[in-house]
Design a protein around this motif. Structure first.
Motif, PDB file in Angstrom:
ATOM      1  N   THR A 120       0.828  -1.204   0.000  1.00 48.35           N
ATOM      2  CA  THR A 120       0.000   0.000   0.000  1.00 48.35           C
ATOM      3  C   THR A 120       0.866   1.260   0.000  1.00 48.35           C
ATOM      4  O   THR A 120       2.039   1.230   0.401  1.00 48.35           O
ATOM      5  N   LEU A 121       0.221   2.374  -0.384  1.00 47.37           N
ATOM      6  CA  LEU A 121       0.898   3.672  -0.365  1.00 47.37           C
ATOM      7  C   LEU A 121       1.321   4.035   1.060  1.00 47.37           C
ATOM      8  O   LEU A 121       2.441   4.496   1.287  1.00 47.37           O
ATOM      9  N   ALA A 122       0.430   3.806   2.020  1.00 51.04           N
ATOM     10  CA  ALA A 122       0.741   4.162   3.420  1.00 51.04           C
ATOM     11  C   ALA A 122       1.983   3.408   3.899  1.00 51.04           C
ATOM     12  O   ALA A 122       2.841   3.982   4.582  1.00 51.04           O
ATOM     13  N   GLU A 123       2.105   2.156   3.520  1.00 52.72           N
ATOM     14  CA  GLU A 123       3.271   1.373   3.926  1.00 52.72           C
ATOM     15  C   GLU A 123       4.535   1.847   3.222  1.00 52.72           C
ATOM     16  O   GLU A 123       5.617   1.877   3.812  1.00 52.72           O
ATOM     17  N   PHE A 124       4.419   2.233   1.964  1.00 54.57           N
ATOM     18  CA  PHE A 124       5.577   2.791   1.249  1.00 54.57           C
ATOM     19  C   PHE A 124       6.022   4.096   1.927  1.00 54.57           C
ATOM     20  O   PHE A 124       7.213   4.327   2.106  1.00 54.57           O
ATOM     21  N   GLU A 125       5.056   4.931   2.317  1.00 59.52           N
ATOM     22  CA  GLU A 125       5.404   6.202   2.986  1.00 59.52           C
ATOM     23  C   GLU A 125       6.152   5.913   4.286  1.00 59.52           C
ATOM     24  O   GLU A 125       7.176   6.532   4.582  1.00 59.52           O
TER      25      GLU A 125
END
Ligand SMILES: Cc1ncc(COP(=O)(O)O)c(C=O)c1O
Length: 339
Positions: A120-125
């Motif tokens: 997910t994007l949140a995990e990449f961030e």
């Protein structure tokens, strides 16, 4: 063109490599061409296969003997080595983290989404802020693209993180007409024997970066011509490329068949299936459901990589997904040859 009726669920579920009998003659003709040419490696069929795959993606393409060759080329091009961190989803095949580990890098695992089984994007961030990685893998699990591919690619660009899309499952998928492997710096396909289309063993790197394509060509061939690139032998043979050509030409038909069969036969039986967002097409490497089913090919992956590698990180959605998804068997059934 022979009209193709949709078989029943039972027949769709019998394992078959996605090879179409109608291509056997053409394949043999191509193999004869190779035998006659006296050129069994580094010849015109590799180039033809690369051109077909590249045209499909609107990129350049470099054929390899496996996914691993392409992944190592991309990681090495990005400068990944000891002391570097590479982001990697834990819900993937061990090939993905092991490629980074092979180069001496440390892997920072990220969690996945419940809806798409992908990072997910949140995990990449989180992982970019925590680890300042040099590179990242985004794995398109199951035949569709990671739902947040566009945003993740944009984040990686803004943060200077080299993004490699693992497209081993993603043959024939698209997002608003755009192919997997074209969002990040590079995409790497596998043509291993169980994939949607296969050459038995094989891989392909796609990229729009001429410098990366040039590097990858040298990397797969001992760094030839000038050995400035530290590569080894990751080449594909002409015989394998011939299979790749007939398979690549058949890909749209295979994906269309699988999607027709899914809509006509399987969707009605499996309301708790993975649902795609608007504008996304899956190549349906796997047909994923979130209910236990009687007849299943099992899970995409039973055990997440962070557990296999003993990383003490908590990835609750990855653990949930490992326990709560199943794959309904769905294989290409080409129309039979006319008598
Ligand atoms: C997600 C994923 N990545 C990488 C690979 C490795 O591909 P290959 O066996 O061609 O090196 C596979 C193959 O099974 C895979 O499923």
């Amino acid at each position: 063109m022979i009209p193709s009726a949709i078989p029943n669920a039972e027949e769709l579920g019998r394992f078959a490599i996605g090879f179409d009998e109608r291509d056997r003659r053409r394949l043999h003709a191509l193999w004869d061409e190779i035998l006659d040419s006296q050129r069994w490696a580094e010849g015109v069929l590799i180039e033809r296969f690369e051109n077909l795959w590249g045209q499909r993606h609107g990129t350049g393409a470099v054929a390899f003997g496996s996914w691993t060759g392409g992944a190592l080329a991309a990681l090495r091009f990005a400068g990944v080595g000891p002391g570097d961190v590479v982001i990697c989803p834990s819900n993937t095949f061990m090939a993905t983290p092991l490629a980074a580990v092979h180069l001496g890098a440390e892997v920072a695992f990220v969690d996945c989404g419940r809806d798409d089984l992908c990072a997910t994007l949140a995990e990449f961030e989180r992982a970019i802020a925590e680890h300042r990685p040099r590179a990242a893998f985004l794995v398109h699990i199951g035949g569709h693209l990671a739902f947040e591919t566009e945003a993740i690619a944009e984040l990686c660009r803004a943060e200077g993180v080299f993004l490699i899309e693992d497209c081993a499952h993603a043959h024939g998928a698209s997002l608003r007409g755009r192919q997997p492997g074209t969002f990040g710096d590079a995409g790497v396909y596998s043509f291993y024997a169980t994939k949607t289309i296969s050459t038995g063993e094989g891989g392909m790197l796609v990229s729009s970066r001429p410098d990366l394509l040039e590097y990858a060509r040298a990397f797969r061939n001992y760094g030839k011509p000038d050995h400035a690139v530290g590569g080894l032998n990751f080449r594909m043979s002409e015989f394998t490329a011939a299979l790749g050509i007939v398979q690549a030409e058949r890909l749209d038909e295979i994906v269309a068949f699988k999607n027709r069969a899914a809509r006509a036969v399987l969707d009605g039986l499996h309301p708790a299936r993975l649902q795609l967002p608007e504008g996304m097409v899956s190549g349906l490497y796997k047909y994923i459901v979130f209910d236990a089913i009687e007849r299943s090919t099992g899970r995409v992956y039973d055990e997440p990589c962070h557990r296999l590698m003993g990383h003490p990180i908590d990835l609750p959605v990855t653990d949930w997904v490992a326990e709560h998804h199943w794959c309904v068997p769905l294989y290409y059934r080409p129309p039979t040859l006319p008598a």
